[in-house]
Design a protein around this motif. Sequence first.
Motif, PDB file in Angstrom:
ATOM      1  N   VAL A   1       7.495 -45.206  -5.381  1.00  0.00           N
ATOM      2  CA  VAL A   1       6.963 -46.567  -5.372  1.00  0.00           C
ATOM      3  C   VAL A   1       5.801 -46.724  -6.353  1.00  0.00           C
ATOM      4  N   PHE A   2       4.852 -45.786  -6.315  1.00  0.00           N
ATOM      5  CA  PHE A   2       3.683 -45.903  -7.186  1.00  0.00           C
ATOM      6  C   PHE A   2       4.086 -45.857  -8.655  1.00  0.00           C
ATOM      7  N   ALA A   3       5.014 -44.992  -9.002  1.00  0.00           N
ATOM      8  CA  ALA A   3       5.472 -44.914 -10.391  1.00  0.00           C
ATOM      9  C   ALA A   3       6.176 -46.205 -10.798  1.00  0.00           C
ATOM     10  N   GLY A   4       6.970 -46.765  -9.891  1.00  0.00           N
ATOM     11  CA  GLY A   4       7.653 -48.016 -10.179  1.00  0.00           C
ATOM     12  C   GLY A   4       6.677 -49.153 -10.409  1.00  0.00           C
ATOM     13  N   ILE A   5       5.638 -49.233  -9.576  1.00  0.00           N
ATOM     14  CA  ILE A   5       4.623 -50.281  -9.735  1.00  0.00           C
ATOM     15  C   ILE A   5       3.943 -50.158 -11.096  1.00  0.00           C
ATOM     16  N   PHE A   6       3.567 -48.937 -11.454  1.00  0.00           N
ATOM     17  CA  PHE A   6       2.863 -48.744 -12.721  1.00  0.00           C
ATOM     18  C   PHE A   6       3.747 -49.113 -13.909  1.00  0.00           C
ATOM     19  N   LEU A   7       5.013 -48.707 -13.875  1.00  0.00           N
ATOM     20  CA  LEU A   7       5.900 -49.023 -14.993  1.00  0.00           C
ATOM     21  C   LEU A   7       6.176 -50.531 -15.089  1.00  0.00           C
ATOM     22  N   ILE A   8       6.228 -51.206 -13.951  1.00  0.00           N
ATOM     23  CA  ILE A   8       6.383 -52.664 -13.999  1.00  0.00           C
ATOM     24  C   ILE A   8       5.180 -53.291 -14.676  1.00  0.00           C
ATOM     25  N   ARG A   9       3.989 -52.804 -14.339  1.00  0.00           N
ATOM     26  CA  ARG A   9       2.791 -53.338 -15.006  1.00  0.00           C
ATOM     27  C   ARG A   9       2.841 -53.091 -16.509  1.00  0.00           C
ATOM     28  N   VAL A  10       3.268 -51.914 -16.898  1.00  0.00           N
ATOM     29  CA  VAL A  10       3.373 -51.606 -18.328  1.00  0.00           C
ATOM     30  C   VAL A  10       4.389 -52.537 -18.993  1.00  0.00           C
ATOM     31  N   ALA A  11       5.511 -52.791 -18.314  1.00  0.00           N
ATOM     32  CA  ALA A  11       6.551 -53.656 -18.867  1.00  0.00           C
ATOM     33  C   ALA A  11       6.093 -55.110 -18.967  1.00  0.00           C
ATOM     34  N   LEU A  12       5.160 -55.517 -18.109  1.00  0.00           N
ATOM     35  CA  LEU A  12       4.659 -56.884 -18.130  1.00  0.00           C
ATOM     36  C   LEU A  12       3.540 -57.079 -19.147  1.00  0.00           C
ATOM     37  N   LEU A  13       2.933 -55.986 -19.622  1.00  0.00           N
ATOM     38  CA  LEU A  13       1.795 -56.084 -20.538  1.00  0.00           C
ATOM     39  C   LEU A  13       2.093 -56.870 -21.815  1.00  0.00           C
ATOM     40  N   PRO A  14       3.303 -56.789 -22.385  1.00  0.00           N
ATOM     41  CA  PRO A  14       3.571 -57.645 -23.548  1.00  0.00           C
ATOM     42  C   PRO A  14       3.308 -59.121 -23.276  1.00  0.00           C
ATOM     43  N   GLY A  15       3.467 -59.545 -22.031  1.00  0.00           N
ATOM     44  CA  GLY A  15       3.150 -60.927 -21.690  1.00  0.00           C
ATOM     45  C   GLY A  15       1.678 -61.228 -21.877  1.00  0.00           C
ATOM     46  N   LEU A  16       0.825 -60.278 -21.499  1.00  0.00           N
ATOM     47  CA  LEU A  16      -0.617 -60.437 -21.700  1.00  0.00           C
ATOM     48  C   LEU A  16      -0.937 -60.523 -23.190  1.00  0.00           C
TER      49      LEU A  16
ATOM     50  N   LEU B   1      11.198 -54.072  -6.970  1.00  0.00           N
ATOM     51  CA  LEU B   1      11.769 -52.716  -6.952  1.00  0.00           C
ATOM     52  C   LEU B   1      12.974 -52.636  -6.023  1.00  0.00           C
ATOM     53  N   GLY B   2      12.884 -53.324  -4.875  1.00  0.00           N
ATOM     54  CA  GLY B   2      13.996 -53.286  -3.923  1.00  0.00           C
ATOM     55  C   GLY B   2      15.251 -53.925  -4.486  1.00  0.00           C
ATOM     56  N   GLN B   3      15.101 -55.060  -5.148  1.00  0.00           N
ATOM     57  CA  GLN B   3      16.268 -55.736  -5.701  1.00  0.00           C
ATOM     58  C   GLN B   3      16.871 -54.940  -6.864  1.00  0.00           C
ATOM     59  N   ALA B   4      15.999 -54.289  -7.653  1.00  0.00           N
ATOM     60  CA  ALA B   4      16.503 -53.454  -8.745  1.00  0.00           C
ATOM     61  C   ALA B   4      17.203 -52.212  -8.212  1.00  0.00           C
ATOM     62  N   THR B   5      16.728 -51.702  -7.090  1.00  0.00           N
ATOM     63  CA  THR B   5      17.339 -50.504  -6.513  1.00  0.00           C
ATOM     64  C   THR B   5      18.755 -50.779  -6.030  1.00  0.00           C
ATOM     65  N   VAL B   6      18.965 -51.910  -5.337  1.00  0.00           N
ATOM     66  CA  VAL B   6      20.324 -52.205  -4.883  1.00  0.00           C
ATOM     67  C   VAL B   6      21.240 -52.444  -6.085  1.00  0.00           C
ATOM     68  N   LEU B   7      20.680 -52.969  -7.174  1.00  0.00           N
ATOM     69  CA  LEU B   7      21.468 -53.130  -8.392  1.00  0.00           C
ATOM     70  C   LEU B   7      21.876 -51.772  -8.954  1.00  0.00           C
TER      71      LEU B   7
ATOM     72  N   LEU C   1      17.537 -57.026 -15.638  1.00  0.00           N
ATOM     73  CA  LEU C   1      17.876 -55.909 -16.526  1.00  0.00           C
ATOM     74  C   LEU C   1      16.657 -55.027 -16.778  1.00  0.00           C
ATOM     75  N   LEU C   2      15.508 -55.657 -16.953  1.00  0.00           N
ATOM     76  CA  LEU C   2      14.273 -54.894 -17.155  1.00  0.00           C
ATOM     77  C   LEU C   2      13.963 -54.050 -15.924  1.00  0.00           C
ATOM     78  N   LEU C   3      14.091 -54.640 -14.744  1.00  0.00           N
ATOM     79  CA  LEU C   3      13.810 -53.909 -13.501  1.00  0.00           C
ATOM     80  C   LEU C   3      14.785 -52.753 -13.315  1.00  0.00           C
ATOM     81  N   ARG C   4      16.050 -52.977 -13.653  1.00  0.00           N
ATOM     82  CA  ARG C   4      17.035 -51.904 -13.500  1.00  0.00           C
ATOM     83  C   ARG C   4      16.665 -50.703 -14.373  1.00  0.00           C
ATOM     84  N   GLY C   5      16.184 -50.955 -15.571  1.00  0.00           N
ATOM     85  CA  GLY C   5      15.745 -49.864 -16.429  1.00  0.00           C
ATOM     86  C   GLY C   5      14.575 -49.112 -15.850  1.00  0.00           C
TER      87      GLY C   5
END
Length: 494
Positions: free
Chosen positions: A169-184, A111-117, A156-160
């Motif tokens: 922070v909590f919303a960002g964590i949850f959306l990252i998990r949702v974005a990673l679910l296709p991997g599962l 999240l931090g690296q995407a934020t500076v982007l 690019l995914l993180l920036r979105g």
Amino acid sequence: MTDWMRRYPDALMGFLGALLVTAGSYGLSDVPRNDSTLADLGLEPMTYGHGKTLSGFAFWTGAALMVLAWVRIGREPQRMSLRATMGTIGAWTVPLMVAVPTFSRDVYAYLGQATVLMEGFDPYTDGPAHHPGPIVDSMAQIWAPTTSPYSPGFMLLLRGIVGITGDNVFAGIFLIRVALLPGLLLTMWAVPRIAAHFGASRRLGLWLVLVNPMLLIHLVGGPHLELLMMGFLAAGVALVLQGRHLPGLLTLGLAISVKITAGIAIPFVVWIWLDHLRKRRLADPDRTGPAITWRDRAGVFAATAAVPAAVFGAFTLILGLGVGWLNGLSYASRIINPFTIPIFIGHIVTYVAAPWTIWNLQEVLVVTRAIGSVALAIILVWLWWRSRHDERSAMAGMAWAMLALLLLEPSTLPWYYTWVACVVVAFTLPMWVRQIVVGVSTFYLIVFQPDDSILFYKPLETLMALAFATLAAVSLRRRDPLRLRRFGSLLIHG
């Protein structure tokens, strides 16, 4: 759901364990700093005093239940259908989707690296510290000034995601998990196909990779980008094995666009493709001339290199930051744990030399890591060339190459084992190897703590972790290794 619980009590046990792990994470894991979400939910008392003690009890009880369920399922995997195995993975995943980041604070770095982007900085030259706030406060501070090592597709995914959640922070964590679910989902699709292609057990493959509590908690509860990388990696390999070489290489291009490590698998596709071409030519009764010509080899080599590179290059152009991610790779040397051969040898050397001279571990690691890098390069080339005979030898070489990378790179973390796990499912592993997998997974689950600390340098705790890991490994073969039933019978009957 009721029928599933009745028919598969071990799956239910693991689900209850995942619920407890999630509940305990709110007090035991490293919660976001300077964020009022827990207070707003009335959960802040879980982070201190008796609440923290209860959280710890819940977390480790849950982890134990998940390991016990995993071992019991693995003892007789044929008793659970493939569909039920997939249902078990889904059921265990659901609670972890809302856990506080567990065993690692890497997600805060994402999240931090995407934020500076988002703020107009270049994350490949500027660290998250350029945008102070709750995200940076929640990170492991050693990474706050460092640059991103992540591939352009993942950035690019993180920036979105950060464009939607901002500093929440909590919303960002949850959306990252949702974005990673296709991997599962991709892994659940690909692993059975890889296993079936070589005659291995589809259910045992899923058991090894995704029913594994250590990997599942790290990947989803962490969460970690390896989940998405693993999905693309496994799917790409599965497509190549099916003879769909170009779609497979495109998918592998997506894998390296998430994390460059997936590129280790790509050279081995050459041998798989050539083997398919050779078999097709030999099966043609009208064939004349050699089955494989130098033009065939040149074309396959070129396509295998060009297709993933084109995908990676497209993401690089879209992001517009060049190959700056190479800068971030060097920061991996800051991670020091004795789970790679160079670091382990570095520790041994400094301990043995201690009575006569004081050697700084960092100075020793420069040498051992350099030797490890040279050895790794030689081993990778040797494995690649040795695997040229057919697709089975190519898969074996791919698995050994991933394992060599884990053992010889500058640093290794538990969730990195997804790299080799999703490839080795092509083979029927003997029981003793499965026991090693259970033992290592259980050990890592204990020594790496939910709050991102590590117990390895504490002798008593390390011995306890080894004892529990050994018990779990033995339990895979023996139902009652401690003879508790016999002890209970003696108590009852005298």
